[in-house]
Design an enzyme around this catalytic site. Sequence first.
Site, mmCIF file in Angstrom:
data_model
loop_
_atom_site.group_PDB
_atom_site.id
_atom_site.type_symbol
_atom_site.label_atom_id
_atom_site.label_comp_id
_atom_site.label_asym_id
_atom_site.label_seq_id
_atom_site.Cartn_x
_atom_site.Cartn_y
_atom_site.Cartn_z
ATOM 1 N N SER A 183 -6.622 -7.788 -3.936
ATOM 2 C CA SER A 183 -6.911 -6.447 -4.440
ATOM 3 C C SER A 183 -5.853 -5.494 -3.903
ATOM 4 O O SER A 183 -5.006 -5.876 -3.096
ATOM 5 C CB SER A 183 -8.297 -6.006 -3.976
ATOM 6 N N LYS A 184 -5.953 -4.244 -4.351
ATOM 7 C CA LYS A 184 -4.969 -3.230 -3.953
ATOM 8 C C LYS A 184 -4.852 -3.101 -2.436
ATOM 9 O O LYS A 184 -3.816 -2.723 -1.923
ATOM 10 C CB LYS A 184 -5.373 -1.881 -4.529
ATOM 11 N N ARG A 185 -5.953 -3.394 -1.776
ATOM 12 C CA ARG A 185 -5.973 -3.364 -0.319
ATOM 13 C C ARG A 185 -4.851 -4.225 0.274
ATOM 14 O O ARG A 185 -4.348 -3.961 1.358
ATOM 15 C CB ARG A 185 -7.329 -3.953 0.056
ATOM 16 N N GLY A 225 -1.899 -4.613 -0.955
ATOM 17 C CA GLY A 225 -0.559 -4.150 -1.326
ATOM 18 C C GLY A 225 -0.460 -4.084 -2.835
ATOM 19 O O GLY A 225 -1.472 -3.980 -3.527
#
Length: 486
Positions: free
Chosen positions: A263-265, A267
């Site tokens: 996920s965006k977490r 990167g």
Amino acid sequence: MAEEIRVRFAPSPTGYLHVGGARTALFNWLWARKTGGKFVLRIEDTDEARSTIESVNGMLHDLTWLGLDWDEGPLYGEGIDPLKQQKGDKGPYFQSQRLEIYQRLAHELMDKGVAYPCFCTDEELEEKRKKAEEEHRSVHYDGTCRNLSREEAQRRIDAGEPYTIRVRVPQKDYALDDEVRGHVEWKAGTLGDFIILRSSGMPVYNFCVVVDDALMGITHVVRAEEHLTNTHRQLILYEALGYKPPKFSHASLILGPDKQKLSKRHGATAVGQYAEQGFLPDAMINFLALLGWNEGNDREIYSVKELIDCFELGHISKSPGVFDNDKLLWVNGQHLRALPVEELIPMVAPLLKKAMPDDKRLDDPVIMQKLVGLIQPKMTLLTDAPDVAKTFFEASQPENEEAAAMIATEKSQKLFVALAEEFEKCEWVREGYNAAIKAAGKVAEVKGKDLFMPIRVKITGTCHGPELVGILDVLGREETIARLKA
Ligand code: GLU
């Protein structure tokens, strides 16, 4: 004649092209290119509220950047309207343009009795669901409208009562031999009759997918594991419609380094972000291919052509791929440094010109060729080019005390004066520089490392880097002499 292989990538245009989506597209594309089949691009935009044309264009852009060209689907390019301009004879390729097809087929199923009109309202359905939950019964549709007589149903339709169309789910087991996951079974009774067409006339997702895959002649569906559960409904619909199901391959999820779903977490997850960061499309392709596929050995570097040759659906792995940014950087460096300089020049030239707009040397093709050759071994990303080039183009101070001490000695000072003089008169080619350095060394009475190191440090500030003559090629006579005299 063997059946033509037809695969598809079917993104929902509700955001950017995610690396997971790109991997799905890639596996399909590789299979088509390997087998001489067709790669179809279909836009699944029936979620009107969330689909946007900006997302469509962004995805087409990123697929194009990756080099994943499609044989059928919307066209992409400057001034092209993908909704109107499409290629292939099995279109249109936007689901929003196929509503009549879904509606017609849903009604045909209803006429045949394979599906039926359901007049239960949302409120009634909600009531039923709550009650079933309270009583710990299955929350499947209870079949209220399943056994209405045809006459009764027709009377209510004629009276204008809104209705959905539900498929009659046969009470039997369904099974799938997935090319990746193996044998998968769904037991009878795990699904109730489900809606295929809403009262608004909008078809549901699983119905569209089956209709399109069948009418578009898709032979292999390769997609992410999260769609495996949908396959149960889809198999029921293939049967209801009388179509032969394609072969399915469900590729594992992509995880972050912490083994959680990517996920965006973790990167960047958008392909476009990697393009901006200076990754090469071919390196991205190489890296994505290895996220959940391997040839059966531990080879890590492939050109696109090699991937096409080696790719097999059966080698898509069952275990999840881990997205490791450091590995991606490493793969990119490998690809970047293996590029012929001629190919690298047009990729880095705009970045160099932007960073050093007034530097006339960048307009000289001979210097550019030499410069790019010099900086290439020190680059990992395309975007490294300006910084690496600046270390050659801009005079820099000695990198540390040792380097500073090396150029401060009396012998070194003598050497630089002599060398500046020699460089004034020598021919500005490699033999010329070498002769000049030798001559200056004689004057200052230094040899070997004591001769070359101080010159390198004086000119570049560092004890490391590419061979000195290459640096002199790029710097040119004037700049070199100026640095020796500084
Ligand atoms: N539109 C679906 C998605 O973007 C893909 C459906 C499929 O591959 O069957 O996840």
